[in-house]
Every structure is written in C-alpha cells, then in structure tokens.
Design a protein around this motif. Structure first.
Motif, PDB file in Angstrom:
ATOM      1  N   GLU A  24       0.942  -1.269  -0.011  1.00 30.78           N
ATOM      2  CA  GLU A  24      -0.099  -0.036   0.346  1.00 30.78           C
ATOM      3  C   GLU A  24       1.112   1.478  -0.096  1.00 30.78           C
ATOM      4  N   ASP A  25       2.252   1.203   0.385  1.00 28.99           N
ATOM      5  CA  ASP A  25       3.052   1.900   0.423  1.00 28.99           C
ATOM      6  C   ASP A  25       3.094   2.646  -0.569  1.00 28.99           C
ATOM      7  N   TYR A  26       3.862   1.969  -1.657  1.00 28.52           N
ATOM      8  CA  TYR A  26       3.942   2.471  -3.102  1.00 28.52           C
ATOM      9  C   TYR A  26       3.719   3.310  -4.124  1.00 28.52           C
ATOM     10  N   SER A  27       1.937   3.251  -3.677  1.00 32.28           N
ATOM     11  CA  SER A  27       1.695   4.510  -4.982  1.00 32.28           C
ATOM     12  C   SER A  27       1.011   5.761  -4.015  1.00 32.28           C
ATOM     13  N   ILE A  28       1.651   5.867  -3.285  1.00 29.86           N
ATOM     14  CA  ILE A  28       0.726   7.765  -1.954  1.00 29.86           C
ATOM     15  C   ILE A  28       1.769   8.320  -2.377  1.00 29.86           C
ATOM     16  N   PRO A  36       5.408   8.654  -5.559  1.00 30.27           N
ATOM     17  CA  PRO A  36       5.420   7.559  -4.612  1.00 30.27           C
ATOM     18  C   PRO A  36       6.586   6.683  -4.926  1.00 30.27           C
ATOM     19  N   ALA A  37       6.888   5.976  -4.315  1.00 27.56           N
ATOM     20  CA  ALA A  37       7.770   4.896  -3.765  1.00 27.56           C
ATOM     21  C   ALA A  37       7.900   4.255  -5.828  1.00 27.56           C
ATOM     22  N   LYS A  38       6.581   3.746  -5.969  1.00 28.42           N
ATOM     23  CA  LYS A  38       6.783   3.342  -7.062  1.00 28.42           C
ATOM     24  C   LYS A  38       6.958   4.255  -8.519  1.00 28.42           C
ATOM     25  N   TRP A  39       6.745   5.462  -8.631  1.00 30.48           N
ATOM     26  CA  TRP A  39       6.935   6.239  -9.356  1.00 30.48           C
ATOM     27  C   TRP A  39       8.935   6.813  -9.644  1.00 30.48           C
ATOM     28  N   HIS A  40       9.166   6.210  -8.297  1.00 34.92           N
ATOM     29  CA  HIS A  40      10.668   6.701  -8.323  1.00 34.92           C
ATOM     30  C   HIS A  40      11.650   5.196  -8.678  1.00 34.92           C
ATOM     31  N   ASN A  68       6.914   6.088 -21.063  1.00 35.33           N
ATOM     32  CA  ASN A  68       7.801   7.620 -21.171  1.00 35.33           C
ATOM     33  C   ASN A  68       6.738   8.645 -20.858  1.00 35.33           C
ATOM     34  N   PHE A  69       5.625   8.264 -21.100  1.00 29.35           N
ATOM     35  CA  PHE A  69       4.576   9.611 -20.577  1.00 29.35           C
ATOM     36  C   PHE A  69       3.732   9.389 -19.072  1.00 29.35           C
ATOM     37  N   LEU A  70       4.651   8.413 -18.965  1.00 27.96           N
ATOM     38  CA  LEU A  70       3.954   8.025 -17.427  1.00 27.96           C
ATOM     39  C   LEU A  70       5.017   8.293 -16.548  1.00 27.96           C
ATOM     40  N   PHE A  71       6.747   8.008 -16.690  1.00 24.28           N
ATOM     41  CA  PHE A  71       8.098   8.115 -15.958  1.00 24.28           C
ATOM     42  C   PHE A  71       8.965   9.173 -16.079  1.00 24.28           C
ATOM     43  N   ASN A  72       8.431   9.663 -17.036  1.00 25.93           N
ATOM     44  CA  ASN A  72       8.989  11.072 -17.608  1.00 25.93           C
ATOM     45  C   ASN A  72       9.391  11.856 -16.371  1.00 25.93           C
TER      46      ASN A  72
END
Length: 382
Positions: A24-28, A36-40, A68-72
């Motif tokens: 649950e921590d990854y997306s907040i 969010p951790a998931k984005w890093h 590329n759109f989501l994580f740039n």
C-alpha cells in the motif's frame, strides 16, 4: 570495480530500501513535491531505457510504450509527461509490473555493458547511476514524509532512526582572507553545475566545526522566535504566518513534551542530537537570533577540508546560479541542472540519507527556500 558490478550494486540499493515497505505504501503521493515510491522505481529505470537502451541498442523493444509519458520527470526534449501532481493517481501500472520493468531493463543493461568501452557512453551510464543515487535519497525522504504525516506515525523500520547522530566537535575554524579556487577540479564524476573552476575572494571568517542541535533550536523556539518578525526575512515571515509554523517539520508537542517523527517511529526529541528538517528561512532566522550568519557556498567549500560534514545538508546564503563559463549540454541531458538556476538556494555537504559514494566538497544541492522535507541543518559563521 567494473561498471556492471557498480550498476548492480546501485540498482540493488534502491530495492533494498523498498524491502521494508508494504504494498500500500508504493503508490501514495501525500504532497506534490514528494513522489510515490513506485514512481521513483520506474523513473530511475526509465532513465536507462530512454537515454541508453533506446539510443544505443539496435532493435531494442521498449517494455511499455506508455512508460515514457508516465515516468518522464521534467525532460521536455524527450516528450510530454503527466503532471507531477498526478504521480500518485496511478494505481496502474501495478507495483509488480514496475518491478518487472526494472528486471527487464537491468537484463538489457547488463548485456549492453558487457561490450561498452566508449568513454562517452560510460559517462552516460555513470550519470544514470548518480541520478539513481539522488532518487534513493529522495525515496527515503519521500517515504518519511508519507509515514510522518500518517496520523498513527507508523514505523518504516525500528532500526532506522537517521536523526540521532551528535556533533563530534565543538570548536570553530578561522579562515584567512584571500583568493581561493572554487569548483570541481578532479577527473572523477561531478555534475555540470560544479564545473567552471574560478577564483573567489573572501574576507576573514570563522566557521563552526559543528552544526546546530535540537537543544540549540529549542532555545530559539522558546525565546518566541517564531513570533518575532524582526528575525525573519520578509518572505520567511509570510511563510511562517501563512502556514502557522512554530517548530521544525515532524516535531509534535505531546503532553507538554516535544517529540519528533523518525523512520523508527515517534520518539522524544533528543536535545543533543543534530537538528534536521528545517528550511532556509528557519536557518536564516536562527542565525539572526544568534547574531551570526549562514556561510556562503564559497566559504563552505573553502573550509570543507577542515570541517566535520555529511550528516545534514547545510543551508548556505548563496542563490543557486551558474559558475563562470557554465555550459549546458545539448538535448535532454542539458536539462538536468541548468534550467533550475532560479529561485533556489544552495545546500552543501551531504546527509545521513545520501547514498554511499555520492558526496564531495564541490557538490551543489539546491532547493526552494520553503522546503524542509530533506535532512537539512544549520552551520553558522561569523
């Protein structure tokens, strides 16, 4: 040590930190500046895919065309991207898919690194690894912000406090007036904002070989400093009043006693421990209250060989500006530092959250003067 081994160690360090997170921590995303951790995890992988694999591996197949759109993050040269404020809105792709993305790119990168000897390519890989180390520190501070603003103050891990260290020295150091060279002079890695070796003149100054403690700052608070406009820069005074600030970030007064949130949970404030999580305005007001001042980034660098540093990022009184002869590289890589040279202040040193082998005396960190979620502290000069 070969580049393949370094690559593996740096990438594994990111995963190791995440091993104590719940799914649950990854997306907040609690606030805009904390991703969010998931984005890093995805963004640091995107860097290698975008700048290396797509450009230098023949017939490379991207893991997911949407990534590329989501994580740039902010590279306009690479294409459009989601707003930073929306990074926490992505329940999909799943965390499992992001880990699969990392594994896919890591396998491709290890194959790529087997035959690479071109210095420019190796330098680009090294930049990517240093970029990941920057995000490792941001990951730590973003997770702390997320958990530290949870009303039950949950643990990240009971053995990870990070703010309990003390000063090893009490003396000050005197530096004589003169001309001194500033900037990175070695052949090892540095960022482009450290280049452009030049001379600066400084007058005599005396700099503390210790940084401000919680006890020091508590005296400042108890003196009524957060209510005394005479101590504050005008912007700082507006920030204090707009946000009703009366203590450092993560400090909470419970039954008449100050506590602060650590990654090991909520604990009583240790007066002897080094202060953390204050912004430039608070650092400047404290210096004013003490009848001293913050060092310039040049004074800090000149004195650094004699200083005990590395536990907190230390605010300087220097605006983040280019050195003489600063040149941005062409393309997206040129967006890394240069375009942020506006409305930010320089911090020097490193912190307890800084990755291993990611600090040096010429390193120029920079943040907005209001920001305090990093492990920031105060060193004084007179």
């Amino acid at each position: 040590m070969n580049i393949s081994k370094i690559y593996k160690e740096v990438r594994n360090a990111t995963i190791d930190f995440c091993s104590h997170l719940e799914i649950e921590d990854y997306s907040i995303q609690v606030v805009q500046f904390a991703s969010p951790a998931k984005w890093h995890l995805a963004h640091t992988t995107w860097f290698f895919e975008t700048f290396i694999l797509k450009n230098y591996v023949q017939d490379y197949v991207a893991f997911n065309a949407n990534f590329n759109f989501l994580f740039n993050s902010y590279y306009n040269n690479v294409g459009s991207r989601i707003l930073q404020t929306n990074r926490g809105n992505m329940s999909r792709p799943s965390t499992d898919e992001i880990f699969a993305y990392r594994a896919y790119v890591d396998t491709e990168m290890q194959d790529f690194l087997k035959d690479v000897s071109d210095k420019n390519l190796l330098d680009l890989v090294t930049l990517g690894l240093n970029h990941e180390q920057q995000h490792q520190e941001l990951l730590i501070t973003d997770v702390k912000y997320m958990l530290g603003h949870n009303p039950i103050f949950p643990l990240y891990h009971e053995g990870v406090n990070l703010i309990k260290d003390n000063n090893a020295n009490t003396e000050s150091i005197t530096i004589k007036a003169g001309l001194y060279k500033i900037g990175h002079q070695g052949n090892d890695f540095c960022y482009d904002n450290e280049l452009g070796v030049h001379q600066v003149y400084v007058d005599d100054f005396e700099i503390n070989n210790h940084v401000v403690t919680n006890g020091d700052y508590l005296e400042f608070m108890e003196s009524g400093a957060y209510s005394d406009f005479n101590l504050w820069l005008d912007d700082g005074w507006s920030w204090v009043n707009k946000n009703q600030i009366h203590a450092p970030m993560y400090w909470h007064k419970i039954e008449g006693e100050w506590h602060n949130y650590t990654l090991a949970g909520l604990q009583k404030v240790d007066k002897n421990a080094i202060l953390s999580h204050i912004n430039f305005y608070e650092a400047n007001a404290f210096a004013e209250w003490k009848g001293m001042r913050l060092p310039t980034e040049f004074e800090w660098e000149i004195a650094s060989q004699q200083l005990d540093w590395g536990k907190r990022w230390e605010w300087t009184n220097s605006a983040y500006l280019p050195y003489p002869n600063f040149e941005k590289e062409n393309g997206a890589v040129g967006e890394y530092n240069g375009k942020f040279m506006s409305n930010k202040m320089v911090l020097r040193g490193a912190s307890v959250a800084t990755s291993k082998n990611h600090s040096r005396t010429t390193y120029r960190n920079f943040f907005n003067p209001t920001e305090r979620w990093q492990f920031t502290g105060i060193r004084l000069v007179k």
